[in-house]
Design a protein around this motif. Sequence first.
Motif, PDB file in Angstrom:
ATOM      1  N   ILE A 104       0.732   6.237   2.251  1.00  0.00           N
ATOM      2  CA  ILE A 104       0.739   5.013   1.452  1.00  0.00           C
ATOM      3  C   ILE A 104       2.179   4.504   1.448  1.00  0.00           C
ATOM      4  O   ILE A 104       3.093   5.227   1.049  1.00  0.00           O
ATOM      5  CB  ILE A 104       0.277   5.271   0.004  1.00  0.00           C
ATOM      6  N   CYS A 105       2.392   3.284   1.894  1.00  0.00           N
ATOM      7  CA  CYS A 105       3.745   2.707   1.932  1.00  0.00           C
ATOM      8  C   CYS A 105       3.825   1.531   0.957  1.00  0.00           C
ATOM      9  O   CYS A 105       2.915   0.701   0.893  1.00  0.00           O
ATOM     10  CB  CYS A 105       4.089   2.234   3.341  1.00  0.00           C
ATOM     11  N   VAL A 106       4.902   1.485   0.192  1.00  0.00           N
ATOM     12  CA  VAL A 106       5.132   0.401  -0.758  1.00  0.00           C
ATOM     13  C   VAL A 106       6.529  -0.154  -0.524  1.00  0.00           C
ATOM     14  O   VAL A 106       7.512   0.592  -0.537  1.00  0.00           O
ATOM     15  CB  VAL A 106       5.013   0.886  -2.223  1.00  0.00           C
ATOM     16  N   THR A 107       6.627  -1.452  -0.293  1.00  0.00           N
ATOM     17  CA  THR A 107       7.927  -2.106  -0.169  1.00  0.00           C
ATOM     18  C   THR A 107       8.244  -2.849  -1.461  1.00  0.00           C
ATOM     19  O   THR A 107       7.371  -3.039  -2.310  1.00  0.00           O
ATOM     20  CB  THR A 107       7.958  -3.082   1.015  1.00  0.00           C
ATOM     21  N   SER A 108       9.502  -3.294  -1.601  1.00  0.00           N
ATOM     22  CA  SER A 108       9.929  -3.913  -2.855  1.00  0.00           C
ATOM     23  C   SER A 108      10.601  -5.260  -2.599  1.00  0.00           C
ATOM     24  O   SER A 108      10.752  -5.689  -1.449  1.00  0.00           O
ATOM     25  CB  SER A 108      10.909  -2.984  -3.592  1.00  0.00           C
ATOM     26  N   ARG A 109      11.017  -5.895  -3.684  1.00  0.00           N
ATOM     27  CA  ARG A 109      11.681  -7.197  -3.561  1.00  0.00           C
ATOM     28  C   ARG A 109      13.004  -7.098  -2.816  1.00  0.00           C
ATOM     29  O   ARG A 109      13.506  -8.099  -2.311  1.00  0.00           O
ATOM     30  CB  ARG A 109      11.888  -7.819  -4.944  1.00  0.00           C
TER      31      ARG A 109
ATOM     32  N   GLY B 254       2.065  -8.437  -2.164  1.00  0.00           N
ATOM     33  CA  GLY B 254       1.847  -7.213  -2.935  1.00  0.00           C
ATOM     34  C   GLY B 254       2.913  -6.955  -3.966  1.00  0.00           C
ATOM     35  O   GLY B 254       3.490  -5.873  -4.008  1.00  0.00           O
ATOM     36  N   GLU B 255       3.210  -7.944  -4.805  1.00  0.00           N
ATOM     37  CA  GLU B 255       4.298  -7.800  -5.774  1.00  0.00           C
ATOM     38  C   GLU B 255       3.992  -6.812  -6.884  1.00  0.00           C
ATOM     39  O   GLU B 255       4.891  -6.167  -7.422  1.00  0.00           O
ATOM     40  CB  GLU B 255       4.651  -9.158  -6.412  1.00  0.00           C
TER      41      GLU B 255
ATOM     42  N   ASP C  75      -1.244   4.688 -10.261  1.00  0.00           N
ATOM     43  CA  ASP C  75      -2.390   5.012  -9.423  1.00  0.00           C
ATOM     44  C   ASP C  75      -1.942   5.649  -8.109  1.00  0.00           C
ATOM     45  O   ASP C  75      -2.544   6.619  -7.636  1.00  0.00           O
ATOM     46  CB  ASP C  75      -3.218   3.752  -9.124  1.00  0.00           C
ATOM     47  N   LEU C  76      -0.885   5.101  -7.519  1.00  0.00           N
ATOM     48  CA  LEU C  76      -0.406   5.628  -6.238  1.00  0.00           C
ATOM     49  C   LEU C  76       0.203   7.012  -6.398  1.00  0.00           C
ATOM     50  O   LEU C  76       0.052   7.872  -5.527  1.00  0.00           O
ATOM     51  CB  LEU C  76       0.604   4.655  -5.626  1.00  0.00           C
TER      52      LEU C  76
ATOM     53  N   ASN D  22      -1.352   6.194  10.700  1.00  0.00           N
ATOM     54  CA  ASN D  22      -2.051   6.873   9.597  1.00  0.00           C
ATOM     55  C   ASN D  22      -1.835   6.175   8.256  1.00  0.00           C
ATOM     56  O   ASN D  22      -1.739   6.821   7.215  1.00  0.00           O
ATOM     57  CB  ASN D  22      -1.590   8.334   9.500  1.00  0.00           C
ATOM     58  N   LEU D  23      -1.747   4.848   8.295  1.00  0.00           N
ATOM     59  CA  LEU D  23      -1.490   4.070   7.080  1.00  0.00           C
ATOM     60  C   LEU D  23      -2.746   3.948   6.224  1.00  0.00           C
ATOM     61  O   LEU D  23      -3.823   3.652   6.730  1.00  0.00           O
ATOM     62  CB  LEU D  23      -0.995   2.661   7.432  1.00  0.00           C
ATOM     63  N   SER D  24      -2.576   4.158   4.947  1.00  0.00           N
ATOM     64  CA  SER D  24      -3.666   3.961   4.000  1.00  0.00           C
ATOM     65  C   SER D  24      -3.821   2.478   3.683  1.00  0.00           C
ATOM     66  O   SER D  24      -2.853   1.721   3.663  1.00  0.00           O
ATOM     67  CB  SER D  24      -3.369   4.729   2.707  1.00  0.00           C
ATOM     68  N   LYS D  25      -5.073   2.076   3.419  1.00  0.00           N
ATOM     69  CA  LYS D  25      -5.332   0.687   3.024  1.00  0.00           C
ATOM     70  C   LYS D  25      -4.734   0.382   1.655  1.00  0.00           C
ATOM     71  O   LYS D  25      -4.632  -0.780   1.255  1.00  0.00           O
ATOM     72  CB  LYS D  25      -6.844   0.432   3.003  1.00  0.00           C
ATOM     73  N   ARG D  26      -4.337   1.431   0.938  1.00  0.00           N
ATOM     74  CA  ARG D  26      -3.744   1.228  -0.384  1.00  0.00           C
ATOM     75  C   ARG D  26      -2.270   0.815  -0.295  1.00  0.00           C
ATOM     76  O   ARG D  26      -1.631   0.566  -1.324  1.00  0.00           O
ATOM     77  CB  ARG D  26      -3.872   2.504  -1.216  1.00  0.00           C
ATOM     78  N   SER D  27      -1.702   0.791   0.888  1.00  0.00           N
ATOM     79  CA  SER D  27      -0.298   0.381   1.052  1.00  0.00           C
ATOM     80  C   SER D  27      -0.093  -1.025   0.507  1.00  0.00           C
ATOM     81  O   SER D  27      -0.995  -1.872   0.554  1.00  0.00           O
ATOM     82  CB  SER D  27       0.096   0.425   2.532  1.00  0.00           C
ATOM     83  N   ILE D  28       1.093  -1.270  -0.038  1.00  0.00           N
ATOM     84  CA  ILE D  28       1.397  -2.547  -0.683  1.00  0.00           C
ATOM     85  C   ILE D  28       2.654  -3.139  -0.061  1.00  0.00           C
ATOM     86  O   ILE D  28       3.715  -2.512  -0.065  1.00  0.00           O
ATOM     87  CB  ILE D  28       1.564  -2.367  -2.200  1.00  0.00           C
TER      88      ILE D  28
END
Length: 337
Positions: free
Chosen positions: A203-208, A236-237, A243-244, A224-230
């Motif tokens: 799960i990958c999350v990027t930021s501002r 995806g702000e 949850d993650l 292998n990326l999860s669909k939950r990545s933001i």
Amino acid sequence: MNDKTPKMKKVLIISDQKPGHFNQSIGICALLNENIGIKYTIVEMHWRINALRFLFRIISRMLCKNLTNFNAKLIVSFFKKINVSGYDLLIASGGNTFFINAALSKLNGIPNIQLGSPRGIKSELFNAHLTAQRYSNSENNIVYDVTPNKYSPKACMSKNEVEKNILLLFGGNGMGYEYLDRDVKNITETMNTLTKKNKKQLICVTSRRSKESHENILIENLNNLSKRSIWFHRGGENANLRDLFSLSDFIFVTEDSAMMISESISSGKIVTTLFPEKVVTPERYKNHIDLYLNKGFIFRSKIGDQLVLRKNNDHSQKIEESRKKLLNQILCNIDLR
């Protein structure tokens, strides 16, 4: 028949509009709420004349050296009106909030909590002054292990899934950290090797703070990326990190963000920070990272080095013990019965 249910305590959070600051205040409310019922309200502080804010800060600092009622009234006059009527506790974080928090507490007899380095302001002006390192011999100066935030191991317990994920929190340039394209590509390569070897989704999350070009490199090259990545630049702000965190057993986080690191640590999961080869960070921030490392709250890995899933069996317990210790210290200084 008398209702013996404890009365909900009303807390006013004084915000300087910086998310990293008022999130710390919210974290203290979440901590207190584990012992007593808390209902908080956030109010933004504003200088009465913004063009004179520099002068107001200088005068306020001088007035705080001898905070009489008269001096407190002067300080309050520098700010737009804040109504504290009916509140049981004031909480604030950040350099600009020191003055108004101390003055409103003095004038209204409301206990207060302040977070942040004092910059010459006495800890005695606050019932609890919370800092990452000791600044005063006063009992009011309480030193925490992890920067307060709204997460805890209990709140982020893993959900019942057979395979837990790996979580990557990617920030951006700041605090003396600069990420080049090759750094981002190195992250994708080592993450791909890690997820393939351990048969885990990422799960990958990027930021501002993340560059859009760097976000694109991650999207195009991570396997292998999860669909939950933001993805911040793709709408995806609003990432729900709770949850993650609950879906992940291991967290990798770029080292530029103190808030992302403290939130990751507080989740109770195993945290590895990622840093580029060249870093020119302020000494205070370096000491902060070293403190987490020395306490065993994080592992560190230079970008490009092989990544591994490390073990730290008592990590979650250590975080819970640290939170309980901080809660008890605060309650010893503030009577909210």
